[in-house]
Design a protein around this motif. Structure first.
Motif, PDB file in Angstrom:
ATOM      1  N   VAL A  44       3.695 -15.657  -9.652  1.00 33.54           N
ATOM      2  CA  VAL A  44       2.454 -16.053  -9.020  1.00 33.54           C
ATOM      3  C   VAL A  44       1.488 -14.872  -9.051  1.00 33.54           C
ATOM      4  CG1 VAL A  44       3.165 -15.322  -6.713  1.00 33.54           C
ATOM      5  CG2 VAL A  44       1.487 -17.149  -6.946  1.00 33.54           C
ATOM      6  N   LEU A  45       0.201 -15.147  -9.038  1.00 39.88           N
ATOM      7  CA  LEU A  45      -0.785 -14.071  -8.922  1.00 39.88           C
ATOM      8  C   LEU A  45      -0.676 -13.488  -7.519  1.00 39.88           C
ATOM      9  CD1 LEU A  45      -3.920 -15.580 -10.691  1.00 39.88           C
ATOM     10  CD2 LEU A  45      -2.721 -13.496 -11.358  1.00 39.88           C
ATOM     11  N   LEU A  46      -0.136 -12.279  -7.412  1.00 44.50           N
ATOM     12  CA  LEU A  46       0.103 -11.631  -6.130  1.00 44.50           C
ATOM     13  C   LEU A  46      -0.881 -10.489  -5.963  1.00 44.50           C
ATOM     14  CD1 LEU A  46       1.944 -11.486  -3.617  1.00 44.50           C
ATOM     15  CD2 LEU A  46       3.408  -9.907  -4.910  1.00 44.50           C
ATOM     16  N   TRP A  47      -1.615 -10.509  -4.843  1.00 42.62           N
ATOM     17  CA  TRP A  47      -2.676  -9.540  -4.618  1.00 42.62           C
ATOM     18  C   TRP A  47      -2.206  -8.475  -3.623  1.00 42.62           C
ATOM     19  CZ3 TRP A  47      -6.815 -10.314  -7.759  1.00 42.62           C
ATOM     20  CH2 TRP A  47      -6.930 -11.574  -8.336  1.00 42.62           C
ATOM     21  N   PRO A  48      -1.941  -7.239  -4.092  1.00 42.27           N
ATOM     22  CA  PRO A  48      -1.502  -6.155  -3.196  1.00 42.27           C
ATOM     23  C   PRO A  48      -2.701  -5.564  -2.460  1.00 42.27           C
ATOM     24  CG  PRO A  48      -1.572  -5.357  -5.459  1.00 42.27           C
ATOM     25  CD  PRO A  48      -1.964  -6.813  -5.508  1.00 42.27           C
ATOM     26  N   ILE A  49      -2.811  -5.816  -1.183  1.00 44.76           N
ATOM     27  CA  ILE A  49      -3.983  -5.409  -0.409  1.00 44.76           C
ATOM     28  C   ILE A  49      -3.676  -4.166   0.421  1.00 44.76           C
ATOM     29  CG2 ILE A  49      -4.883  -7.752  -0.307  1.00 44.76           C
ATOM     30  CD1 ILE A  49      -3.791  -7.806   2.645  1.00 44.76           C
ATOM     31  N   LYS A  50      -4.684  -3.353   0.662  1.00 44.26           N
ATOM     32  CA  LYS A  50      -4.554  -2.175   1.530  1.00 44.26           C
ATOM     33  C   LYS A  50      -4.776  -2.631   2.972  1.00 44.26           C
ATOM     34  CE  LYS A  50      -3.876   0.831  -1.749  1.00 44.26           C
ATOM     35  NZ  LYS A  50      -2.572   1.514  -1.900  1.00 44.26           N
ATOM     36  N   VAL A  51      -3.680  -3.059   3.585  1.00 46.86           N
ATOM     37  CA  VAL A  51      -3.786  -3.703   4.894  1.00 46.86           C
ATOM     38  C   VAL A  51      -4.236  -2.727   5.976  1.00 46.86           C
ATOM     39  CG1 VAL A  51      -1.355  -3.350   5.478  1.00 46.86           C
ATOM     40  CG2 VAL A  51      -2.594  -5.285   6.461  1.00 46.86           C
ATOM     41  N   ASP A  52      -3.839  -1.449   5.892  1.00 42.58           N
ATOM     42  CA  ASP A  52      -4.261  -0.479   6.899  1.00 42.58           C
ATOM     43  C   ASP A  52      -5.770  -0.259   6.871  1.00 42.58           C
ATOM     44  OD1 ASP A  52      -1.670  -0.167   7.732  1.00 42.58           O
ATOM     45  OD2 ASP A  52      -1.300   1.665   6.601  1.00 42.58           O
ATOM     46  N   VAL A  53      -6.345  -0.270   5.676  1.00 44.30           N
ATOM     47  CA  VAL A  53      -7.796  -0.098   5.541  1.00 44.30           C
ATOM     48  C   VAL A  53      -8.514  -1.305   6.143  1.00 44.30           C
ATOM     49  CG1 VAL A  53      -9.704   0.257   3.932  1.00 44.30           C
ATOM     50  CG2 VAL A  53      -7.462   1.285   3.468  1.00 44.30           C
ATOM     51  N   ALA A  54      -7.991  -2.498   5.879  1.00 43.49           N
ATOM     52  CA  ALA A  54      -8.595  -3.709   6.445  1.00 43.49           C
ATOM     53  C   ALA A  54      -8.507  -3.700   7.965  1.00 43.49           C
ATOM     54  CB  ALA A  54      -7.899  -4.947   5.885  1.00 43.49           C
ATOM     55  N   LYS A  55      -7.347  -3.300   8.511  1.00 45.28           N
ATOM     56  CA  LYS A  55      -7.190  -3.239   9.962  1.00 45.28           C
ATOM     57  C   LYS A  55      -8.157  -2.234  10.576  1.00 45.28           C
ATOM     58  CE  LYS A  55      -2.388  -4.736  10.415  1.00 45.28           C
ATOM     59  NZ  LYS A  55      -1.029  -4.379  10.891  1.00 45.28           N
ATOM     60  N   GLU A  56      -8.315  -1.090   9.940  1.00 49.75           N
ATOM     61  CA  GLU A  56      -9.222  -0.066  10.472  1.00 49.75           C
ATOM     62  C   GLU A  56     -10.655  -0.584  10.505  1.00 49.75           C
ATOM     63  OE1 GLU A  56     -10.739   3.579  11.878  1.00 49.75           O
ATOM     64  OE2 GLU A  56      -8.694   2.767  11.846  1.00 49.75           O
ATOM     65  N   GLN A  57     -11.068  -1.285   9.446  1.00 48.53           N
ATOM     66  CA  GLN A  57     -12.439  -1.780   9.386  1.00 48.53           C
ATOM     67  C   GLN A  57     -12.692  -2.834  10.461  1.00 48.53           C
ATOM     68  OE1 GLN A  57     -14.002  -1.863   5.517  1.00 48.53           O
ATOM     69  NE2 GLN A  57     -15.396  -3.555   5.874  1.00 48.53           N
ATOM     70  N   VAL A  58     -11.765  -3.783  10.613  1.00 44.91           N
ATOM     71  CA  VAL A  58     -11.927  -4.825  11.619  1.00 44.91           C
ATOM     72  C   VAL A  58     -11.847  -4.221  13.019  1.00 44.91           C
ATOM     73  CG1 VAL A  58     -10.936  -6.937  12.574  1.00 44.91           C
ATOM     74  CG2 VAL A  58     -11.064  -6.633  10.098  1.00 44.91           C
ATOM     75  N   PHE A  59     -10.917  -3.285  13.208  1.00 41.63           N
ATOM     76  CA  PHE A  59     -10.752  -2.625  14.507  1.00 41.63           C
ATOM     77  C   PHE A  59     -12.040  -1.913  14.929  1.00 41.63           C
ATOM     78  CE2 PHE A  59      -9.846   1.433  16.647  1.00 41.63           C
ATOM     79  CZ  PHE A  59      -9.229   0.984  17.804  1.00 41.63           C
ATOM     80  N   GLN A  60     -12.633  -1.159  14.031  1.00 43.98           N
ATOM     81  CA  GLN A  60     -13.858  -0.426  14.359  1.00 43.98           C
ATOM     82  C   GLN A  60     -14.981  -1.382  14.714  1.00 43.98           C
ATOM     83  OE1 GLN A  60     -14.147   2.603  14.982  1.00 43.98           O
ATOM     84  NE2 GLN A  60     -12.414   3.605  14.005  1.00 43.98           N
ATOM     85  N   ARG A  61     -15.064  -2.500  14.026  1.00 45.22           N
ATOM     86  CA  ARG A  61     -16.124  -3.464  14.338  1.00 45.22           C
ATOM     87  C   ARG A  61     -15.908  -4.078  15.714  1.00 45.22           C
ATOM     88  NH1 ARG A  61     -16.917  -6.665   8.543  1.00 45.22           N
ATOM     89  NH2 ARG A  61     -17.723  -4.854   7.378  1.00 45.22           N
TER      90      ARG A  61
END
Length: 372
Positions: free
Chosen positions: A231-248
């Motif tokens: 399957v097309l598997l997308w490896p995401i930088k989850v810590d970066v996403a959490k930091e961005q949402v957290f700061q907002r």
């Protein structure tokens, strides 16, 4: 004593001091606690020097607190307040008792977390400057190793949502976690739905997500097929996403770009889930400080936080991987009324279906942008 004490006065103070019991221990066990500040062999200027040298190094600071002050080290942590977030709840527009998507939300995404006995689904809406509206939260009980709960999920993803501006629209991207105990089932769900048509003649996507630690861009340059399901598997930088949402969530207090809205229908349990993790600074094996996301307490439920992150990552997938221009889509929505369809004159070709663009057979090593 409320007065300045000089170093030369310390010996006399120690000679006149006495031990006082402040806690009850086990029978027959006596323990003592004393800071090195009382030591007759170490001067206060020396200890101040050690303290100053430890600044900027969590590892050295931890050693100073443990061995010099004789105190327990507490990791520095940053977290949200679920009470503060609950105060953001607002009444969304309704029609016939059915909640509608607020006017400012131009694109809907969803995040799915897979547990052993259920799926949890969160639906989000995004507008200008990535202003976000929490729209729905569902707990779909059922065995993820069986088909029924996945059919329930698919039905909810295909359901049109009423819009405050008029008409209906569909979820355009869904991020599904594949890292749990039901990886193959998540693959089986995502594989045939990577790109599918919606009744308005446009497109939507299901992204199979795999979280990765470390920094960098949230959305990867390319997907991987190195998995059992191909399957097309997308490896995401989850810590970066959490930091961005957290700061907002922590810093943006007024509606506008980056702000997140919540409906009155979201219960306290949802906000406790948003507040289930905190970011702690720890020293890694190489001796360098790094921040990690951890549960505040063992067993605490964090699915609202995870699904929020997956829903936001799905937006990044549309923008960074599929070519969505969010601001252009917002302008398109501002000028639209009724159901959004392929004949809109305001643009947004990135979401239009095109029979000339087949589903991808494989992913190349170079950056690839799929047309929506």
């Amino acid at each position: 004593c409320h007065a300045l004490i000089e170093e030369h006065q310390k010996p006399a103070m120690l000679a006149d001091g006495r031990w006082e019991a402040q806690a009850k221990g086990a029978l027959g066990v006596v323990s003592f606690h004393l800071s090195a500040l009382y030591s007759p062999w170490l001067t206060w200027p020396e200890l101040v020097g050690e303290w100053l040298k430890a600044q900027g190094s969590p590892f050295a600071l931890k050693g100073f607190v443990n061995t010099v002050l004789g105190e327990t080290w507490s990791e520095s942590a940053r977290s949200l307040s679920h009470d503060d977030l609950m105060l953001r709840r607002e009444a969304y527009p309704q029609e016939g008792g059915v909640q509608m998507v607020p006017r400012g939300a131009a694109i809907m995404t969803a995040g799915v977390d897979v547990q052993d006995d259920r799926l949890e689904l969160q639906v989000l809406g995004f507008g200008r400057g990535e202003e976000c509206w929490g729209l729905e939260y569902h707990v779909l009980y059922g065995d993820p190793s069986a088909q029924a709960v996945w059919d329930d999920l698919w039905a909810r993803l295909q359901t049109p949502r009423r819009l405050e501006r008029g008409g209906v629209d569909w979820i355009r991207a869904t991020g599904v976690d594949t890292g749990g105990h039901h990886t193959q089932r998540a693959y089986d769900f995502a594989r045939p739905r990577f790109r599918y048509g919606t009744p308005d003649g446009r497109r939507a996507y299901v992204f199979a997500l795999k979280g990765q630690a470390g920094g960098g861009s949230i959305w990867p340059r390319e997907a991987s097929r190195r998995n059992v399901g191909k399957v097309l598997l997308w490896p995401i930088k989850v810590d970066v996403a959490k930091e961005q949402v957290f700061q907002r969530l922590r810093q943006i207090k007024e509606p506008g770009p980056g702000y997140m809205h919540f409906p009155m229908t979201f219960q306290e349990s949802y906000f406790l889930g948003l507040d289930a993790e905190h970011q702690i600074e720890k020293v890694n094996q190489r001796g360098f400080p790094e921040r990690r996301w951890e549960l505040k307490s063992q067993g605490r439920r964090n699915e609202p936080w995870d699904t929020l992150i997956y829903g936001y990552v799905a937006l990044r997938g549309l923008m960074d991987g599929m070519g969505l221009d969010l601001e252009r889509e917002c302008a398109r929505s501002d000028g639209a009324s009724g159901a959004l369809g392929p004949k809109s004159e305001t643009g947004a070709a990135h979401l239009e279906r095109s029979e000339a663009v087949p589903a991808p057979a494989r992913q190349t090593r170079r950056t690839t942008r799929w047309r929506i």
